[in-house]
Design an enzyme around this catalytic site. Sequence first.
Site, short mmCIF file in Angstrom:
data_model
loop_
_atom_site.label_atom_id
_atom_site.label_comp_id
_atom_site.label_asym_id
_atom_site.label_seq_id
_atom_site.Cartn_x
_atom_site.Cartn_y
_atom_site.Cartn_z
CD GLU A 1 3.51 -3.26 10.61
OE1 GLU A 1 4.47 -2.94 11.35
OE2 GLU A 1 3.57 -4.19 9.79
CD GLU B 1 3.59 -3.40 5.64
OE1 GLU B 1 4.53 -4.05 6.16
OE2 GLU B 1 3.39 -2.20 5.86
#
Length: 476
Positions: free
Chosen positions: A188, A299
Amino acid sequence: MSFLKVKGKDIVKENNEKIYLRGVSFGGWLNMENFITGYPGAESSVRKAIKEELGEKRYQAFFDSLLDSFITESDFEFLAEIGATVVRVPFNYRHFEDDMNPGEYKDDIFKYLDKVVELGKKYGIYIILDLHAAQGWQNAGWHSDNPKNISLLWDNKDYQDRVANLWQHIALRYKDEAFIAGYDLINEPDSPNMEKLNKFYKKVVKAIREVDQKHIIFLEGNHHSKDFEGLADPFDDNLAYSSHNYTPATHSARRYPGPVVEMDRATGSVYADKKWLEESLLERNDWIFKHQRPSWIGEFGALFDGAVNNPTPADGQRLKALKDQLDIFNKYDQHWTIWTYKDIGVQGLVVPKQESEYLKRIAGLDKIKRELGLDAWTARNHGFLQAETSKILKIVANSVATNLNDLSLDYSGEWFKKLGQRSICGTVSTMLSSIYAAQFIDLSEKEIKDMHEQAFKFENLEKREYLIEVLKNALK
């Protein structure tokens, strides 16, 4: 098992047989997270508090026994039974090097990474290594082990060099290991712009390729793996790309299909159904599809508010949305790893029993965290302190409007989120780290070990059967 490689939009074995990498993430293990194991704040803060409260020997016993118990062979046996083909292993750079001694690698972590590789071999499950918490923090989140809520990586050459050197160090060890599917360079990223992200990715890929030409390298989109426009065209033959696809339909919805509020609060309410979920995936991953490269949903997942075997009605609705999401992923030949495999009850496939000593000891603090909204992920902008934060911003908004006649700022959106994360989920949570540590102050080293084994060893856990059944069907 042969090395995997990129072939167009597919991942294939050396004989060109297609494979789908689908399974789970081992969140909360080699990179701890507050809502997963129950502490407040960031991992480095709670480690410091444990050492101060319990002393060096019990500190070592605490974290060694937690890591030893959290993932064992029984976990791999279970994952093979439900059909998983891959495990994503998030790790924290702090296991490898200390900030005061950069580049001097400790390598103790390899006993854990080597263990999952060997278990992967035994049970036919590939491993993806994921740098989840990087030197200098790649984003402002708690999941980057970031107690400061600032990101320094993108404007600091030393931090970037350390990331590149660390990956080269890891790749040198595993360059001939076929059971590692590849390297997820950084979790991320939240770079100020694509130019900085592109330069960083090219730097790290170059460092890896100097010692390892075989493994797939996974690159995530910017702004928490959501944005790809402006990313450099594929510059290596063995690059794949990863997005994260959390949705309010599985995060906070009360009914599905039905209206939900977008997670970034920017677009207001939308009607979430299977068509909307499909359009959301196609929009987010459009860049990857256009470039005809493998697409991995690194995810996604649902949040459950009820007990593991007593879901709330809303939990059932979020499960329906998750099932639709998985159907869509498979329809478009996506690789995927759900977040997360094991935790204390929020998302995990398997969770500790309520009567376990560990959960009983942290029960009071867990109630405080829920009441005050101290864990950013599970609070979902709720909790007593979040409500008080909104009052502060209204006072500021009123003062600006009264004195400057300016009503232009959106205080309810990004500023609300920043103030909440930095003051509540950052400062207040860190302050309570010592309170968490104090819950174990009367325990001996052996009692600490027994507590963690009882709480986290697979044999002692409860299964979230309704979630497991959905995943099993998607893994067929």
